[in-house]
Scaffold this motif. Structure first.
Motif, PDB file in Angstrom:
ATOM      1  N   ASP A 232       0.858  -1.185   0.000  1.00 35.58           N
ATOM      2  CA  ASP A 232       0.000   0.000   0.000  1.00 35.58           C
ATOM      3  C   ASP A 232       0.894   1.235   0.000  1.00 35.58           C
ATOM      4  O   ASP A 232       1.502   1.579   1.022  1.00 35.58           O
ATOM      5  CB  ASP A 232      -0.912  -0.018   1.229  1.00 35.58           C
ATOM      6  CG  ASP A 232      -1.970   1.074   1.178  1.00 35.58           C
ATOM      7  OD1 ASP A 232      -1.952   1.875   0.227  1.00 35.58           O
ATOM      8  OD2 ASP A 232      -2.810   1.131   2.090  1.00 35.58           O
ATOM      9  N   VAL A 233       0.988   1.911  -1.149  1.00 36.95           N
ATOM     10  CA  VAL A 233       1.865   3.069  -1.313  1.00 36.95           C
ATOM     11  C   VAL A 233       1.032   4.342  -1.286  1.00 36.95           C
ATOM     12  O   VAL A 233       0.026   4.453  -1.996  1.00 36.95           O
ATOM     13  CB  VAL A 233       2.654   2.986  -2.633  1.00 36.95           C
ATOM     14  CG1 VAL A 233       3.533   4.223  -2.820  1.00 36.95           C
ATOM     15  CG2 VAL A 233       3.505   1.723  -2.655  1.00 36.95           C
ATOM     16  N   ARG A 234       1.459   5.297  -0.480  1.00 36.99           N
ATOM     17  CA  ARG A 234       0.813   6.604  -0.416  1.00 36.99           C
ATOM     18  C   ARG A 234       1.732   7.624  -1.091  1.00 36.99           C
ATOM     19  O   ARG A 234       2.876   7.818  -0.673  1.00 36.99           O
ATOM     20  CB  ARG A 234       0.550   7.003   1.041  1.00 36.99           C
ATOM     21  CG  ARG A 234      -0.365   6.034   1.762  1.00 36.99           C
ATOM     22  CD  ARG A 234      -0.470   6.334   3.237  1.00 36.99           C
ATOM     23  NE  ARG A 234       0.808   6.191   3.932  1.00 36.99           N
ATOM     24  CZ  ARG A 234       1.316   5.027   4.317  1.00 36.99           C
ATOM     25  NH1 ARG A 234       0.680   3.894   4.057  1.00 36.99           N
ATOM     26  NH2 ARG A 234       2.471   4.986   4.956  1.00 36.99           N
ATOM     27  N   ALA A 235       1.226   8.263  -2.129  1.00 39.67           N
ATOM     28  CA  ALA A 235       2.027   9.229  -2.870  1.00 39.67           C
ATOM     29  C   ALA A 235       2.120  10.547  -2.113  1.00 39.67           C
ATOM     30  O   ALA A 235       1.167  10.994  -1.459  1.00 39.67           O
ATOM     31  CB  ALA A 235       1.431   9.457  -4.256  1.00 39.67           C
ATOM     32  N   ARG A 236       3.265  11.178  -2.222  1.00 35.64           N
ATOM     33  CA  ARG A 236       3.517  12.435  -1.546  1.00 35.64           C
ATOM     34  C   ARG A 236       2.787  13.577  -2.245  1.00 35.64           C
ATOM     35  O   ARG A 236       2.667  13.596  -3.471  1.00 35.64           O
ATOM     36  CB  ARG A 236       5.025  12.693  -1.540  1.00 35.64           C
ATOM     37  CG  ARG A 236       5.473  13.859  -0.686  1.00 35.64           C
ATOM     38  CD  ARG A 236       6.976  13.838  -0.518  1.00 35.64           C
ATOM     39  NE  ARG A 236       7.661  13.972  -1.791  1.00 35.64           N
ATOM     40  CZ  ARG A 236       7.895  15.131  -2.389  1.00 35.64           C
ATOM     41  NH1 ARG A 236       7.464  16.251  -1.848  1.00 35.64           N
ATOM     42  NH2 ARG A 236       8.552  15.181  -3.535  1.00 35.64           N
ATOM     43  N   ASN A 237       2.312  14.543  -1.462  1.00 33.31           N
ATOM     44  CA  ASN A 237       1.749  15.758  -2.022  1.00 33.31           C
ATOM     45  C   ASN A 237       2.882  16.719  -2.372  1.00 33.31           C
ATOM     46  O   ASN A 237       3.954  16.683  -1.772  1.00 33.31           O
ATOM     47  CB  ASN A 237       0.795  16.426  -1.037  1.00 33.31           C
ATOM     48  CG  ASN A 237      -0.337  15.512  -0.629  1.00 33.31           C
ATOM     49  OD1 ASN A 237      -0.784  14.678  -1.419  1.00 33.31           O
ATOM     50  ND2 ASN A 237      -0.806  15.658   0.600  1.00 33.31           N
ATOM     51  N   GLY A 238       2.660  17.581  -3.333  1.00 34.72           N
ATOM     52  CA  GLY A 238       3.674  18.552  -3.709  1.00 34.72           C
ATOM     53  C   GLY A 238       3.881  19.612  -2.646  1.00 34.72           C
ATOM     54  O   GLY A 238       3.048  19.831  -1.764  1.00 34.72           O
ATOM     55  N   ASN A 239       5.006  20.307  -2.732  1.00 40.31           N
ATOM     56  CA  ASN A 239       5.356  21.376  -1.803  1.00 40.31           C
ATOM     57  C   ASN A 239       4.378  22.542  -1.959  1.00 40.31           C
ATOM     58  O   ASN A 239       4.198  23.063  -3.058  1.00 40.31           O
ATOM     59  CB  ASN A 239       6.789  21.845  -2.084  1.00 40.31           C
ATOM     60  CG  ASN A 239       7.345  22.703  -0.964  1.00 40.31           C
ATOM     61  OD1 ASN A 239       6.661  23.559  -0.427  1.00 40.31           O
ATOM     62  ND2 ASN A 239       8.599  22.470  -0.623  1.00 40.31           N
ATOM     63  N   LYS A 240       3.760  22.951  -0.877  1.00 41.47           N
ATOM     64  CA  LYS A 240       2.771  24.032  -0.928  1.00 41.47           C
ATOM     65  C   LYS A 240       3.359  25.391  -0.568  1.00 41.47           C
ATOM     66  O   LYS A 240       2.635  26.394  -0.554  1.00 41.47           O
ATOM     67  CB  LYS A 240       1.603  23.711  -0.001  1.00 41.47           C
ATOM     68  CG  LYS A 240       0.712  22.592  -0.512  1.00 41.47           C
ATOM     69  CD  LYS A 240      -0.499  22.402   0.372  1.00 41.47           C
ATOM     70  CE  LYS A 240      -1.464  21.404  -0.257  1.00 41.47           C
ATOM     71  NZ  LYS A 240      -0.869  20.075  -0.454  1.00 41.47           N
TER      72      LYS A 240
END
Length: 760
Positions: A232-240
């Motif tokens: 189960d891989v959770r993708a990172r959100n981009g830098n805000k």
């Protein structure tokens, strides 16, 4: 559905009774960033205490944290992160209040005294919890692969119980489970063939991963539809906060990544592109061709619609094509220098396409988290020339899911369900097989309920649950009980156990007699046959012997029933004719991990060593045999020495020989039609096989060496990595053609040089 109705009704009454009390509590949310770069700090420790009550959590990929169910009162908030000075603040919380804080940490010495926020999924090779391995990006980065960026596939090969074919092929087997019995998820959506044709790489590079959970067995009620394992891989959100990215150049795999805010603090985007150039740059490397083209493209958009609502959209595309035969050798070991084209069965390709979205609601008034998700996943797999494949298989599925988590005292309750509608299309030609085109459909429904209880002063963590797996079109359903537990009898010791029942109605077929064939035809199990099922039991122990040394041991036992395996024939063909088989997988592994051990001249040592012992056996009507992924002994070791910006890594892997089916002789085949003249027609020469998987390949050994230099500036980091794969240049077997007596080895000694520049 009916067996779960009383339990769900009782649960609803419990939630209704708890609601008024929940409304009287407060919550604290916020973001933690680097004071100099404004980059989110993932994994920062957030602690809230009033002298007697203590609540803690860790920040996610956005640097976001949320503490719920807090009684009104005066609290001290402490935020810390390794390498940064701790932040302390005083909060006065009123009943029903929702407080938000934005916290920046400056570089310095962290000053938090032995406070650890624990969860079931602590990270590290020895932090295995009854089959659960929680993987952080920093761990992936510790395992070098050719190039200069980390990859989840490289890390997975260090884990006992994960069996790979070797350097090529891209197939992974987990604790007795075949390829089709492993569920790989990206942000909740399935990725059917997630690994690349060179097994160092997957669709999940380190720089896009927020975190990953690998369940080698005993997974909880949230997961269903597979009988062996879950990634189960959770993708990172981009830098805000600001624009960031990287460019990495290496022959095997080059990378470009860009991320940043579309609306500062609220909306971000991240995009990553990776592509191999090994085929163009190394047409002949040390006497061996490397005819492989592969790459992936990833993008994610994430938005905080409000403090309570967020939305994300994720997209992934992977592509692989190559000639598995590479340079072929005759039985006497000489290179095959003929100009004849390679057999079609060694030309393979596959693609994945995943597109989906997720909506998240975090309530301030209620102790509630709700997530709704959906999307499309598709995969094609082909064998043969690109313009006219000999065989082809495609699976396309649509998913919809709804999950809710209730944070009650003293338990956490999770409810959810998902529906998946899949279409399977395949065209199988080739020798003695002629299925022009076929299409089948399957609808799967999963419903689950589970709770997480902290007992005995939080030393005992119990996670019971129920999972309902249903096939509406067939009128079939199964109730699957699940249980996971962790007990800490002392500060440095932890005991883990897990058990459960599992079913799956999807099968992936391949010609298991062919050592190098990675073509998989996906299709639903026959309607008139029982659905494959499995039972898991796992138990383990972990000991933090020293601050820098951890030890772990774990055993597992899996039973399989009604597996759909190809009907065995003594003659070569790919067949969709299936037969049922039962089976069992059993084994144990030992692990030792070294972290931050002081060494000579102000250097430090990190590393691990693991040993896995396992046995897999299938019992079919025709024979009892050990399948092609039955690796009895497996050893993996890594030692990393670092001093300042310099690092040196040595990695070793050993695997005992995998089973294969040997040949018993040759004959001549004639298609007996009225116009055939057997006196004049020479017929087709074909090989006849012995009993299935009666022989084993030679053992696999590989030693890799790497050196790395990092140069850090305020907003940039440059990394140079040089090394070599298989420095002993050992001829590890990958593929052997029993018909032509030609062999294909794994990668020879392969030098690697890569350079990366990161903007942060």
């Amino acid at each position: 559905m009916r067996p779960m109705a009383p339990a769900l009704c009782g649960l609803a009454m419990l939630l209704a009774a708890a609601a008024p009390a929940a409304a009287q509590t407060a919550s604290v949310r916020g973001f933690v960033t680097d004071a100099a770069t404004e980059q989110p700090l993932q994994g920062a420790t957030v602690l809230l205490t009033d002298g007697t009550t203590r609540a803690g959590t860790a920040t996610d990929g956005d640097g976001h944290f949320l503490l719920r169910r807090l009684p009104a009162g005066r609290y001290v908030l402490t935020v810390s992160f390794v390498g940064y000075a701790a932040h302390t603040d005083t909060l006065v919380l009123a009943a029903g209040a929702a407080v938000e804080r934005r916290i920046t940490l400056a570089e310095g010495a962290a000053a938090l005294d032995e406070v650890v926020v624990r969860a079931e999924g602590e990270t590290g090779l020895t932090a295995v919890a009854a089959g659960l391995q929680t993987i952080a990006p920093a761990q992936i980065e510790r395992v070098p692969v050719p190039g200069v960026t980390g990859d989840l596939a490289g890390y997975l090969q260090t884990l006992p119980g994960v069996v790979a074919q070797g350097d090529r092929g891209g197939l992974f087997f987990v604790r007795g489970g075949a390829v089709d019995q492993n569920l790989a998820l990206l942000d909740g959506l399935p990725v059917y063939l997630p690994f690349h044709i060179l097994s160092f790489y997957s669709a999940f590079p380190e720089e896009i991963i927020d975190g990953a959970d690998l369940y080698t067995g005993g997974f909880g009620a949230r997961y269903g539809g597979r009988v062996s394992s879950v990634i189960d891989v959770r993708a990172r959100n981009g830098n805000k906060q600001q624009v960031a990215g990287e460019v990495a150049l290496a022959p095997f795999l080059s990378t470009a990544r860009l991320e940043g805010p579309l609306v500062p603090g609220r909306v971000s985007a991240i995009a990553s592109v990776r592509q191999s150039f090994v085929e163009q740059l190394f047409p002949d490397l040390l006497g061996q061709r490397l005819p492989y083209r592969f790459g992936d493209r990833f993008g994610k958009l994430h938005a905080f619609l409000s403090p309570n609502h967020s939305l994300s959209v994720t997209a992934l595309h992977t592509s692989d094509r190559g000639d598995l035969a590479g340079t072929r050798k005759r039985f006497d070991g000489e290179d095959d220098a003929t100009d004849l084209p390679p057999p079609d069965t060694t030309l393979v390709s596959w693609e994945n396409l995943v597109v989906g979205g997720r909506y998240t609601y975090r309530s301030d008034r209620w102790p509630l988290l709700v997530e709704a998700a959906g999307g499309r996943s598709a995969m094609t797999n082909e064998v043969g020339p690109e313009d006219a494949p000999d065989r082809a298989s495609e699976i396309e599925s649509y998913d919809a899911a709804l999950d809710a988590t209730f944070f009650l005292r003293p338990a956490e309750v999770r409810l959810g369900g998902r529906a998946r509608a899949s279409t399977f299309t395949y065209a199988l030609g080739g020798l003695f097989q002629d299925v022009e085109e076929a299409e089948q459909t399957l609808t799967e429904i999963d419903v689950y309920a589970e709770t997480v209880l902290a007992l005995a002063g939080e030393r005992l963590r119990v996670q019971p649950g129920l999972h309902l797996y249903a096939l509406p079109a067939r009128g079939q359903q199964w109730i699957e009980p699940r249980l996971r537990a962790t007990y800490r009898p002392a500060e440095r010791h932890a005991l883990h156990a897990a058990a459960g029942l599992y079913h799956q109605a999807v099968a992936g077929l391949n010609d298991e007699r062919d050592v190098g064939n990675i073509f998989t035809a996906w299709l639903p199990t026959p309607e008139d046959a029982p659905v494959p099922a499995a039972a898991h039991a796992l138990a383990g122990w972990r000991w933090q012997a020293r601050p820098w040394l951890a030890l772990a041991a774990e055993g597992f036992y899996k039973t399989f029933e009604n597996l759909s395996v190809p009907l065995f024939s003594a003659f070569p063909r790919f067949t969709t004719a299936l037969q049922p088989a039962d089976g069992a997988a059993r084994g144990a592994d030992l692990r030792a991990e070294l972290h931050g051990r002081p060494f000579f001249y102000e250097s430090t040592l990190d590393g691990y060593v693991s040993y896995g012992l396992a046995e897999v056996e299938y019992d079919a009507a025709q024979a009892t045999y050990h399948p092609a992924h039955d690796r009895r002994h497996q050893v993996s070791a890594l030692l990393h020495a670092a001093r300042g910006t310099l690092g040196f890594t040595v990695q070793y892997q050993f695997g005992s020989g995998l089973p294969f089916t040997s040949s018993g002789g040759f004959d001549v085949w004639h298609l007996m039609t009225p116009d055939v003249d057997v006196a004049r027609d020479p017929g087709v020469l074909r090989v006849a096989y012995n009993e299935p998987f009666g022989r084993r390949q030679p053992a696999y050994h590989r030693l890799d060496v790497w050196m790395e230099r990092r140069i850090e500036r305020e907003h940039t980091v440059a990394t140079l990595r040089a090394g070599a794969v298989n420095v002993l240049n050992r001829a590890n077997l990958f593929y052997y053609d029993l018909f032509t007596f030609q062999r294909v080895d794994q990668l020879p000694l392969v030098p690697s040089l890569g350079f990366k520049v990161e903007l942060r």
